[in-house]
Design a protein around this motif. Structure first.
Motif, PDB file in Angstrom:
ATOM      1  N   SER A  94       0.842  -1.203   0.000  1.00 17.44           N
ATOM      2  CA  SER A  94       0.000   0.000   0.000  1.00 17.44           C
ATOM      3  C   SER A  94       0.875   1.250   0.000  1.00 17.44           C
ATOM      4  N   VAL A  95       1.950   1.209   0.788  1.00 17.78           N
ATOM      5  CA  VAL A  95       2.872   2.342   0.846  1.00 17.78           C
ATOM      6  C   VAL A  95       3.525   2.550  -0.518  1.00 17.78           C
ATOM      7  N   TYR A  96       3.945   1.463  -1.140  1.00 21.01           N
ATOM      8  CA  TYR A  96       4.558   1.539  -2.463  1.00 21.01           C
ATOM      9  C   TYR A  96       3.593   2.183  -3.468  1.00 21.01           C
ATOM     10  N   GLY A  97       2.350   1.734  -3.472  1.00 21.09           N
ATOM     11  CA  GLY A  97       1.367   2.286  -4.393  1.00 21.09           C
ATOM     12  C   GLY A  97       1.144   3.769  -4.177  1.00 21.09           C
ATOM     13  N   ALA A  98       1.048   4.173  -2.909  1.00 15.52           N
ATOM     14  CA  ALA A  98       0.856   5.592  -2.604  1.00 15.52           C
ATOM     15  C   ALA A  98       2.056   6.415  -3.062  1.00 15.52           C
ATOM     16  N   GLN A  99       3.244   5.905  -2.842  1.00 17.05           N
ATOM     17  CA  GLN A  99       4.446   6.620  -3.262  1.00 17.05           C
ATOM     18  C   GLN A  99       4.475   6.786  -4.778  1.00 17.05           C
ATOM     19  N   MET A 100       4.116   5.743  -5.500  1.00 13.29           N
ATOM     20  CA  MET A 100       4.119   5.805  -6.961  1.00 13.29           C
ATOM     21  C   MET A 100       3.070   6.791  -7.476  1.00 13.29           C
ATOM     22  N   ALA A 101       1.881   6.750  -6.882  1.00 10.15           N
ATOM     23  CA  ALA A 101       0.820   7.667  -7.316  1.00 10.15           C
ATOM     24  C   ALA A 101       1.229   9.114  -7.070  1.00 10.15           C
ATOM     25  N   GLY A 109       0.355  13.117 -13.698  1.00 10.88           N
ATOM     26  CA  GLY A 109      -0.216  11.804 -13.954  1.00 10.88           C
ATOM     27  C   GLY A 109      -0.786  11.097 -12.738  1.00 10.88           C
ATOM     28  N   TYR A 110      -1.086  11.840 -11.684  1.00 11.25           N
ATOM     29  CA  TYR A 110      -1.648  11.185 -10.498  1.00 11.25           C
ATOM     30  C   TYR A 110      -2.915  10.416 -10.851  1.00 11.25           C
ATOM     31  N   ASP A 111      -3.809  11.035 -11.597  1.00 13.36           N
ATOM     32  CA  ASP A 111      -5.074  10.379 -11.938  1.00 13.36           C
ATOM     33  C   ASP A 111      -4.846   9.060 -12.669  1.00 13.36           C
ATOM     34  N   LYS A 112      -3.880   9.047 -13.596  1.00 15.22           N
ATOM     35  CA  LYS A 112      -3.612   7.818 -14.361  1.00 15.22           C
ATOM     36  C   LYS A 112      -3.191   6.679 -13.445  1.00 15.22           C
ATOM     37  N   VAL A 113      -2.246   6.954 -12.557  1.00 21.03           N
ATOM     38  CA  VAL A 113      -1.759   5.907 -11.662  1.00 21.03           C
ATOM     39  C   VAL A 113      -2.826   5.540 -10.632  1.00 21.03           C
ATOM     40  N   HIS A 114      -3.507   6.539 -10.109  1.00 24.82           N
ATOM     41  CA  HIS A 114      -4.585   6.292  -9.143  1.00 24.82           C
ATOM     42  C   HIS A 114      -5.634   5.362  -9.734  1.00 24.82           C
ATOM     43  N   GLU A 128       4.541  -5.970  -7.315  1.00 25.75           N
ATOM     44  CA  GLU A 128       4.707  -6.388  -8.705  1.00 25.75           C
ATOM     45  C   GLU A 128       3.429  -6.166  -9.505  1.00 25.75           C
ATOM     46  N   GLN A 129       2.302  -6.508  -8.915  1.00 30.65           N
ATOM     47  CA  GLN A 129       1.029  -6.279  -9.593  1.00 30.65           C
ATOM     48  C   GLN A 129       0.778  -4.785  -9.793  1.00 30.65           C
ATOM     49  N   MET A 130       1.130  -3.994  -8.783  1.00 31.92           N
ATOM     50  CA  MET A 130       0.952  -2.552  -8.901  1.00 31.92           C
ATOM     51  C   MET A 130       1.823  -1.979 -10.016  1.00 31.92           C
ATOM     52  N   SER A 137      -0.570   2.176 -17.613  1.00 31.05           N
ATOM     53  CA  SER A 137      -1.390   3.384 -17.431  1.00 31.05           C
ATOM     54  C   SER A 137      -1.062   4.501 -18.411  1.00 31.05           C
ATOM     55  N   GLY A 138       0.040   4.355 -19.126  1.00 28.90           N
ATOM     56  CA  GLY A 138       0.452   5.414 -20.047  1.00 28.90           C
ATOM     57  C   GLY A 138       1.357   6.452 -19.430  1.00 28.90           C
ATOM     58  N   ILE A 139       1.792   6.206 -18.188  1.00 25.58           N
ATOM     59  CA  ILE A 139       2.678   7.141 -17.508  1.00 25.58           C
ATOM     60  C   ILE A 139       4.095   6.991 -18.045  1.00 25.58           C
ATOM     61  N   ASP A 140       4.888   8.056 -17.958  1.00 28.73           N
ATOM     62  CA  ASP A 140       6.304   8.021 -18.338  1.00 28.73           C
ATOM     63  C   ASP A 140       7.067   7.383 -17.173  1.00 28.73           C
TER      64      ASP A 140
END
Length: 206
Positions: A94-101, A109-114, A128-130, A137-140
């Motif tokens: 969860s922490v990893y996902g929040a950091q990436m977003a 690109g917050y919306d794309k990752v979110h 790994e799934q995240m 998502s199309g993010i750089d």
């Protein structure tokens, strides 16, 4: 959605309505910081008459279930200001996902990752799934990695601030939505619409 599903915050988050007189302010709650943290990602109408603050975790199945309905309700209403509070309290991933977003915010690109992370079904989603979802998502990704490193301190500080804010108003878990003067948890599309309307009625009456 019946009104008994709402827990009133006694006007704490009724934007511009009697905040100075809120009893929770005396307990150290910084209302403006919750509503208008400049580092927090936002969506909807920046000049909306009702602010929704969403405390979320990317491993929370209830967050994922309600996310499409929240986005639809905000989009169709047109007068909602939506503030995202990444509150990763369930797993290390969860922490990893929040950091990436939050790192994606630096390239707009917050919306794309979110959206990509919220679309992963189930709970217990791995890093790994995240990452796979983010890749689609199309993010750089090169920019994302660079921003994650360059802004690591700011991202960490924001996550700690979100945690402190959640604790300051006694939140117990995700999702939690602050909608005008109300605090509530899982809602569907009809529930969000009713909550928006009730928040406006309450604000108009004050």
């Amino acid at each position: 959605m019946q009104r008994r599903h709402f827990l009133t915050l006694a006007g704490l988050l009724a934007v511009g309505m009697g905040l100075a007189g809120s009893p929770l302010l005396a307990q150290g709650v910084d209302v403006d910081a919750i509503l208008r943290d400049p580092a927090a990602p936002t969506a909807g109408n920046p000049k909306g008459d009702v602010t929704v603050v969403a405390f979320l975790d990317y491993n929370c199945p209830y967050c994922k279930k309600s996310a499409p309905d929240l986005e639809r309700a905000v989009r169709e209403d047109g007068r909602i200001r939506l503030v995202y509070k990444d509150w990763p309290i369930l797993t290390e991933a969860s922490v990893y996902g929040a950091q990436m977003a939050l790192a994606a915010k630096y390239q707009g690109g917050y919306d794309k990752v979110h959206h990509a992370l919220m679309a992963i079904p189930g709970r217990g989603v791995s890093e790994e799934q995240m990452l796979k979802a983010i890749q689609g998502s199309g993010i750089d990704l090169a920019r994302l990695d660079a921003d994650l490193q360059a802004h690591a301190k700011d991202i960490g500080t924001l996550l700690k601030r979100n945690l402190a804010q959640a604790e300051s108003i006694g939140l117990q878990g995700t999702p939690t939505y602050l909608i005008g003067p109300f605090r509530t948890s899982t809602l569907d599309y009809a529930g969000f619409k009713e909550a928006f309307a009730e928040a406006r009625r309450r604000q108009a009456a004050e």
